[in-house]
Design a protein around this motif. Structure first.
Motif, short mmCIF file in Angstrom:
data_model
loop_
_atom_site.label_atom_id
_atom_site.label_comp_id
_atom_site.label_asym_id
_atom_site.label_seq_id
_atom_site.Cartn_x
_atom_site.Cartn_y
_atom_site.Cartn_z
N LEU A 1 57.22 36.55 72.90
CA LEU A 1 58.65 36.86 73.01
C LEU A 1 59.01 38.01 72.10
N GLN A 2 59.99 38.79 72.51
CA GLN A 2 60.44 39.93 71.71
C GLN A 2 61.95 39.91 71.58
N GLY A 3 62.42 40.54 70.53
CA GLY A 3 63.86 40.61 70.28
C GLY A 3 64.12 41.06 68.86
N HIS A 4 65.30 40.75 68.38
CA HIS A 4 65.68 41.09 67.00
C HIS A 4 66.21 39.82 66.35
N ALA A 5 66.78 39.95 65.17
CA ALA A 5 67.34 38.79 64.46
C ALA A 5 68.77 39.10 64.05
N HIS A 6 69.55 38.06 63.84
CA HIS A 6 70.90 38.19 63.28
C HIS A 6 70.88 37.60 61.88
N VAL A 7 71.55 38.28 60.96
CA VAL A 7 71.59 37.89 59.55
C VAL A 7 72.97 37.35 59.23
N PHE A 8 73.01 36.15 58.65
CA PHE A 8 74.25 35.51 58.23
C PHE A 8 74.19 35.30 56.72
N VAL A 9 75.25 35.68 56.02
CA VAL A 9 75.35 35.44 54.59
C VAL A 9 76.59 34.58 54.37
N ASN A 10 76.37 33.40 53.80
CA ASN A 10 77.47 32.46 53.57
C ASN A 10 78.32 32.27 54.82
N THR A 11 77.65 32.03 55.93
CA THR A 11 78.21 31.71 57.25
C THR A 11 78.75 32.90 58.02
#
Length: 184
Positions: A85-95
Motif C-alpha cells: 500500500l502507498q500513501g502519506h500520513a497525517h500528523v496530529f499534535v494535541n488532537t
C-alpha cells in the motif's frame, strides 16, 4: 514510582482517553479505505526525541507501506508494483491536525506544544486522504510525552505495532501498553 510520576501517568491516561478521542474524531472527518485483500497490513510505530534547539523530533517507522508524496507515486492506484500500500500520513499534535507527512521524520516546534503532557498521533492515509483501516480501526500510532521528564516518553500506542529489535528495545522508554508481535 514517586508521587510526581503517578500524577504524570494519570494525566497521560486522562489525556489519552480524551485526546485520543479528539484525534480520532478529527481522523474520522476523512473517508475510510479498508486494506486491500491482497496487500499486507501496514505496521507503524513512532518515537519522540527532545530537539536540542526547540520542541521535539518524531521518527515514524512503517512496514508494508510506501510513505511518500502524491507526485512520487510509481503506479496508479493504492498499491505500488510490489503490492505494498502507498500513501502519506497525517500528523496530529494535541488532537489538532498540523500537516501531512511524506517521509520518516518530522520536527514539532515548541510553539505547538503545551506545558506538561503532549500527544503526537500519526495516521496512514491514501493519497485521496482516506484513512487506511484494518478491522474497523484506523492505522495509526501515538505517543504521549512530557518535556519536563527524562526520558520524555510516557506512553506509546500503535494500532498495528512492529516488534523492535532487541538492541532498540533495550533503549526504548517504558511503555504502559503491551506491544503486540506482528508476523513478518
Amino acid at each position: 514510582m514517586n508521587r510526581n510520576h503517578k500524577r504524570l501517568l494519570l494525566a497521560a491516561l486522562l489525556l489519552g482517553l480524551t485526546g485520543s478521542a479528539h484525534a480520532a474524531k478529527e481522523m474520522h472527518m476523512h473517508a475510510s479505505r479498508n486494506i486491500l485483500a491482497d496487500a499486507p497490513v501496514p505496521q507503524i510505530e513512532i518515537q519522540v526525541f527532545r530537539d536540542a534547539m526547540d520542541g521535539v523530533n518524531v521518527h515514524v517507522k512503517v512496514k508494508h507501506y510506501e510513505l511518500g508524496a502524491p507526485d512520487m507515486v510509481t503506479t496508479a492506484g493504492y498499491q505500488n508494483a510490489e503490492g505494498i500500500l502507498q500513501g502519506h500520513a497525517h500528523v496530529f499534535v494535541n488532537t489538532h491536525k498540523v500537516q501531512r507527512l511524506y517521509g520518516p521524520d518530522i520536527h514539532i516546534p515548541a510553539s505547538l506544544l503545551q506545558d506538561g503532557v503532549n500527544q503526537v498521533a500519526i495516521s496512514l492515509n491514501t493519497h485521496q486522504h482516506e484513512n487506511w483501516v484494518n478491522n474497523n480501526h484506523n492505522i495509526m500510532s501515538s505517543v504521549f510525552f512530557d518535556l519536563a521528564n527524562e526520558p520524555i516518553t510516557l506512553n506509546r500506542f500503535s494500532s498495528q505495532p512492529m516488534t523492535m529489535p532487541h538492541s532498540e528495545a533495550a533503549h526504548a522508554a517504558p511503555q504502559t501498553t503491551v506491544p503486540h508481535t506482528m508476523p513478518e
